[in-house]
Design a protein around this motif. Structure first.
Motif, PDB file in Angstrom:
ATOM      1  N   LEU A 274       0.837  -1.197   0.000  1.00 28.89           N
ATOM      2  CA  LEU A 274       0.000   0.000   0.000  1.00 28.89           C
ATOM      3  C   LEU A 274       0.875   1.250   0.000  1.00 28.89           C
ATOM      4  O   LEU A 274       1.760   1.398   0.842  1.00 28.89           O
ATOM      5  CB  LEU A 274      -0.912   0.004   1.229  1.00 28.89           C
ATOM      6  CG  LEU A 274      -1.820  -1.213   1.399  1.00 28.89           C
ATOM      7  CD1 LEU A 274      -2.580  -1.126   2.720  1.00 28.89           C
ATOM      8  CD2 LEU A 274      -2.781  -1.350   0.229  1.00 28.89           C
ATOM      9  N   GLY A 275       0.621   2.131  -0.963  1.00 25.99           N
ATOM     10  CA  GLY A 275       1.386   3.363  -1.031  1.00 25.99           C
ATOM     11  C   GLY A 275       0.801   4.305  -2.061  1.00 25.99           C
ATOM     12  O   GLY A 275       0.003   3.906  -2.910  1.00 25.99           O
ATOM     13  N   CYS A 276       1.197   5.556  -1.985  1.00 23.26           N
ATOM     14  CA  CYS A 276       0.713   6.567  -2.920  1.00 23.26           C
ATOM     15  C   CYS A 276       1.607   6.588  -4.152  1.00 23.26           C
ATOM     16  O   CYS A 276       2.816   6.803  -4.051  1.00 23.26           O
ATOM     17  CB  CYS A 276       0.704   7.941  -2.252  1.00 23.26           C
ATOM     18  SG  CYS A 276       0.110   9.273  -3.323  1.00 23.26           S
ATOM     19  N   SER A 277       0.993   6.353  -5.304  1.00 22.23           N
ATOM     20  CA  SER A 277       1.707   6.412  -6.582  1.00 22.23           C
ATOM     21  C   SER A 277       0.660   6.713  -7.650  1.00 22.23           C
ATOM     22  O   SER A 277      -0.379   7.302  -7.347  1.00 22.23           O
ATOM     23  CB  SER A 277       2.447   5.104  -6.858  1.00 22.23           C
ATOM     24  OG  SER A 277       1.542   4.017  -6.904  1.00 22.23           O
ATOM     25  N   ASP A 278       0.900   6.329  -8.872  1.00 15.47           N
ATOM     26  CA  ASP A 278      -0.090   6.487  -9.928  1.00 15.47           C
ATOM     27  C   ASP A 278      -1.264   5.551  -9.637  1.00 15.47           C
ATOM     28  O   ASP A 278      -1.121   4.334  -9.709  1.00 15.47           O
ATOM     29  CB  ASP A 278       0.542   6.139 -11.276  1.00 15.47           C
ATOM     30  CG  ASP A 278      -0.427   6.302 -12.449  1.00 15.47           C
ATOM     31  OD1 ASP A 278      -1.627   6.540 -12.221  1.00 15.47           O
ATOM     32  OD2 ASP A 278       0.021   6.160 -13.607  1.00 15.47           O
TER      33      ASP A 278
ATOM     34  N   ILE B 268      -2.037   7.404   3.436  1.00 19.28           N
ATOM     35  CA  ILE B 268      -2.020   7.276   1.982  1.00 19.28           C
ATOM     36  C   ILE B 268      -3.184   8.031   1.353  1.00 19.28           C
ATOM     37  O   ILE B 268      -3.028   8.702   0.321  1.00 19.28           O
ATOM     38  CB  ILE B 268      -2.034   5.793   1.575  1.00 19.28           C
ATOM     39  CG1 ILE B 268      -0.719   5.130   1.987  1.00 19.28           C
ATOM     40  CG2 ILE B 268      -2.260   5.636   0.070  1.00 19.28           C
ATOM     41  CD1 ILE B 268      -0.715   3.623   1.846  1.00 19.28           C
ATOM     42  N   CYS B 269      -4.354   7.944   1.957  1.00 18.85           N
ATOM     43  CA  CYS B 269      -5.500   8.690   1.434  1.00 18.85           C
ATOM     44  C   CYS B 269      -5.233  10.191   1.466  1.00 18.85           C
ATOM     45  O   CYS B 269      -5.590  10.921   0.525  1.00 18.85           O
ATOM     46  CB  CYS B 269      -6.760   8.338   2.219  1.00 18.85           C
ATOM     47  SG  CYS B 269      -7.396   6.677   1.893  1.00 18.85           S
ATOM     48  N   ASN B 270      -4.602  10.662   2.536  1.00 16.63           N
ATOM     49  CA  ASN B 270      -4.243  12.079   2.613  1.00 16.63           C
ATOM     50  C   ASN B 270      -3.239  12.455   1.515  1.00 16.63           C
ATOM     51  O   ASN B 270      -3.323  13.539   0.927  1.00 16.63           O
ATOM     52  CB  ASN B 270      -3.650  12.401   3.983  1.00 16.63           C
ATOM     53  CG  ASN B 270      -4.688  12.369   5.089  1.00 16.63           C
ATOM     54  OD1 ASN B 270      -5.893  12.478   4.831  1.00 16.63           O
ATOM     55  ND2 ASN B 270      -4.243  12.196   6.324  1.00 16.63           N
TER      56      ASN B 270
ATOM     57  N   GLN C 104      -3.776  15.145  -1.714  1.00 19.32           N
ATOM     58  CA  GLN C 104      -2.854  16.204  -2.073  1.00 19.32           C
ATOM     59  C   GLN C 104      -2.360  16.020  -3.510  1.00 19.32           C
ATOM     60  O   GLN C 104      -2.292  16.981  -4.294  1.00 19.32           O
ATOM     61  CB  GLN C 104      -1.661  16.221  -1.117  1.00 19.32           C
ATOM     62  CG  GLN C 104      -0.670  17.349  -1.378  1.00 19.32           C
ATOM     63  CD  GLN C 104       0.431  17.399  -0.337  1.00 19.32           C
ATOM     64  OE1 GLN C 104       0.504  16.561   0.555  1.00 19.32           O
ATOM     65  NE2 GLN C 104       1.292  18.393  -0.451  1.00 19.32           N
ATOM     66  N   LYS C 105      -2.023  14.776  -3.874  1.00 17.91           N
ATOM     67  CA  LYS C 105      -1.478  14.494  -5.190  1.00 17.91           C
ATOM     68  C   LYS C 105      -2.447  14.846  -6.302  1.00 17.91           C
ATOM     69  O   LYS C 105      -2.085  15.445  -7.326  1.00 17.91           O
ATOM     70  CB  LYS C 105      -1.113  13.010  -5.280  1.00 17.91           C
ATOM     71  CG  LYS C 105      -0.538  12.549  -6.634  1.00 17.91           C
ATOM     72  CD  LYS C 105      -0.262  11.054  -6.624  1.00 17.91           C
ATOM     73  CE  LYS C 105       0.264  10.561  -7.955  1.00 17.91           C
ATOM     74  NZ  LYS C 105       1.644  11.014  -8.230  1.00 17.91           N
ATOM     75  N   TYR C 106      -3.734  14.473  -6.114  1.00 15.27           N
ATOM     76  CA  TYR C 106      -4.740  14.676  -7.156  1.00 15.27           C
ATOM     77  C   TYR C 106      -5.705  15.822  -6.845  1.00 15.27           C
ATOM     78  O   TYR C 106      -6.723  15.989  -7.516  1.00 15.27           O
ATOM     79  CB  TYR C 106      -5.518  13.383  -7.396  1.00 15.27           C
ATOM     80  CG  TYR C 106      -4.662  12.287  -8.006  1.00 15.27           C
ATOM     81  CD1 TYR C 106      -4.217  12.386  -9.325  1.00 15.27           C
ATOM     82  CD2 TYR C 106      -4.319  11.163  -7.281  1.00 15.27           C
ATOM     83  CE1 TYR C 106      -3.437  11.382  -9.897  1.00 15.27           C
ATOM     84  CE2 TYR C 106      -3.539  10.150  -7.832  1.00 15.27           C
ATOM     85  CZ  TYR C 106      -3.097  10.274  -9.140  1.00 15.27           C
ATOM     86  OH  TYR C 106      -2.325   9.280  -9.696  1.00 15.27           O
ATOM     87  N   GLN C 107      -5.391  16.592  -5.786  1.00 11.17           N
ATOM     88  CA  GLN C 107      -6.214  17.736  -5.372  1.00 11.17           C
ATOM     89  C   GLN C 107      -7.682  17.312  -5.227  1.00 11.17           C
ATOM     90  O   GLN C 107      -8.596  17.916  -5.810  1.00 11.17           O
ATOM     91  CB  GLN C 107      -6.074  18.882  -6.382  1.00 11.17           C
ATOM     92  CG  GLN C 107      -4.653  19.415  -6.487  1.00 11.17           C
ATOM     93  CD  GLN C 107      -4.508  20.561  -7.467  1.00 11.17           C
ATOM     94  OE1 GLN C 107      -5.268  20.669  -8.428  1.00 11.17           O
ATOM     95  NE2 GLN C 107      -3.553  21.447  -7.218  1.00 11.17           N
ATOM     96  N   LEU C 108      -7.888  16.277  -4.435  1.00  8.95           N
ATOM     97  CA  LEU C 108      -9.228  15.728  -4.243  1.00  8.95           C
ATOM     98  C   LEU C 108      -9.964  16.507  -3.162  1.00  8.95           C
ATOM     99  O   LEU C 108      -9.363  17.057  -2.241  1.00  8.95           O
ATOM    100  CB  LEU C 108      -9.136  14.255  -3.840  1.00  8.95           C
ATOM    101  CG  LEU C 108      -8.318  13.356  -4.761  1.00  8.95           C
ATOM    102  CD1 LEU C 108      -8.230  11.943  -4.194  1.00  8.95           C
ATOM    103  CD2 LEU C 108      -8.946  13.303  -6.161  1.00  8.95           C
TER     104      LEU C 108
END
Length: 339
Positions: A183-187, A328-330, A334-338
């Protein structure tokens, strides 16, 4: 067994080569190493990727299928993290899976032997253990068999491990990690990160299958600790906890403030869907959303025993899955400006 607290560190006179530097594990590993002030080299195929810390890395044009470029990349290197791999359960990708995962790993092993590398750490997968085993926890003593592995991907990772063990037999200092679902933030259009995209889009379906999950940060921490230890010729399951897919989806939905999945996928429904997806893929040439392999995996109730790593690295602790999912959700917000 080595105690990590008392194990002597390996020499760090040279650079560190990371293959698969743009992937989920590779990119997080590079950030970890650069933050420690390490000299890091990485392969790129055609264009230097736009990733964090890219300017602090020595990029070498090449590919694990190009033996000459591997030899060039290993000049002045003392440690190698082999993270490069192809993950696919699409039957149409069988040939490239074997080329990348098996032949590519053989090339890395051979190049490391020829270059006199101090240590090679190989990122494998629990798929190489034969992960469809219900009724008994999976340990490092288990190996891939036709009866317990449902994917060509799993077979290629098992065969890749055999190349690494061959290297050990020829005197190469190696260690292998077998992560569960990372689990991690990526594409979030690729790999396990797509789980978070589906939850954010309020995909309504869930399964009651159980498997292991682990924070990418834990995988990286374990890799670095193993590299810096005297531990050699061992493999380690890296898994924080065994939970259901539904539990993971619910944690992510809560963190995103979205509706939790509420429709259960039955085994019969899953079989129908993967068959429909297979036909669609044949007609359109697109990647199927669900395959026979991923359908079986999502329904299976599998548990992984993570005790060996904790015995060898007693100072190591895992992050909790709820905390991991929240972070990761946070990061995705931030990554996709959700919103």
């Amino acid at each position: 067994m080595q105690d990590f607290n008392s194990a002597a560190a390996t020499k760090e006179s040279g650079s560190i080569l990371v293959t698969g530097a743009t992937g989920l594990v590779g990119s997080h590993l590079i950030a970890n190493l650069v933050n420690q002030g390490k000299k890091v080299k990485a392969l790129y195929r055609s264009q230097i990727p736009d990733i964090q810390h890219a300017a602090q890395i020595q990029w070498v044009k090449g590919d694990i299928l190009d033996i000459q470029s591997l030899e060039d990349a290993l000049a002045g290197v003392s440690q190698v993290y082999h993270c490069a791999a192809m993950v696919s359960f699409n039957p149409a990708h069988k040939h490239i899976l074997y080329k990348t995962n098996v032949e590519g790993t053989a090339n890395v092993v051979n190049a490391c032997i020829d270059a006199g590398i101090e240590k090679l750490l190989f990122v494998s997968s629990v798929a190489a253990l034969g992960r469809i085993r219900e009724g008994a926890p999976i340990t490092e003593q288990m190996h891939w068999t036709a009866d317990t592995s449902n994917s060509e991907y799993g077979k290629t990772k098992y065969l890749a491990e055999m190349e690494v063990w061959r290297g050990a037999g020829e005197g190469l200092n190696i260690v292998i990690v077998n992560p569960t679902i990372i689990l991690g933030c990526s594409d979030w259009n690729k790999g396990s990160a797509a789980i978070f995209k589906n939850v954010y889009n309020e995909f309504p379906w869930y399964t009651e299958g159980t498997t292991g999950f682990v924070d990418v940060a834990d995988v990286v921490d374990a890799m670095v600790a193993l590299m810096h230890s005297n531990i050699s010729s061992e493999r380690f399951i890296v898994s924080a906890d065994n939970i259901t897919y539904r539990q993971l989806f619910n944690l992510a939905a809560t963190a995103f403030g979205k509706k939790q999945p509420h429709k259960k996928v039955s085994p019969l429904m899953a079989k129908l869907v993967w068959r429909v997806e297979a036909i669609k893929a044949m007609v359109t040439g697109s990647n199927p959303l669900l395959t026979k392999e991923t359908s079986a995996t999502a329904q299976a109730k599998v548990e992984f025993n993570n005790s060996k790593l904790l015995q060898y690295l007693p100072a190591f602790t895992y992050r909790s899955i709820p905390e991991t999912v929240q972070r990761i959700c946070n990061e995705f917000k931030q990554k996709y400006q959700l919103t």
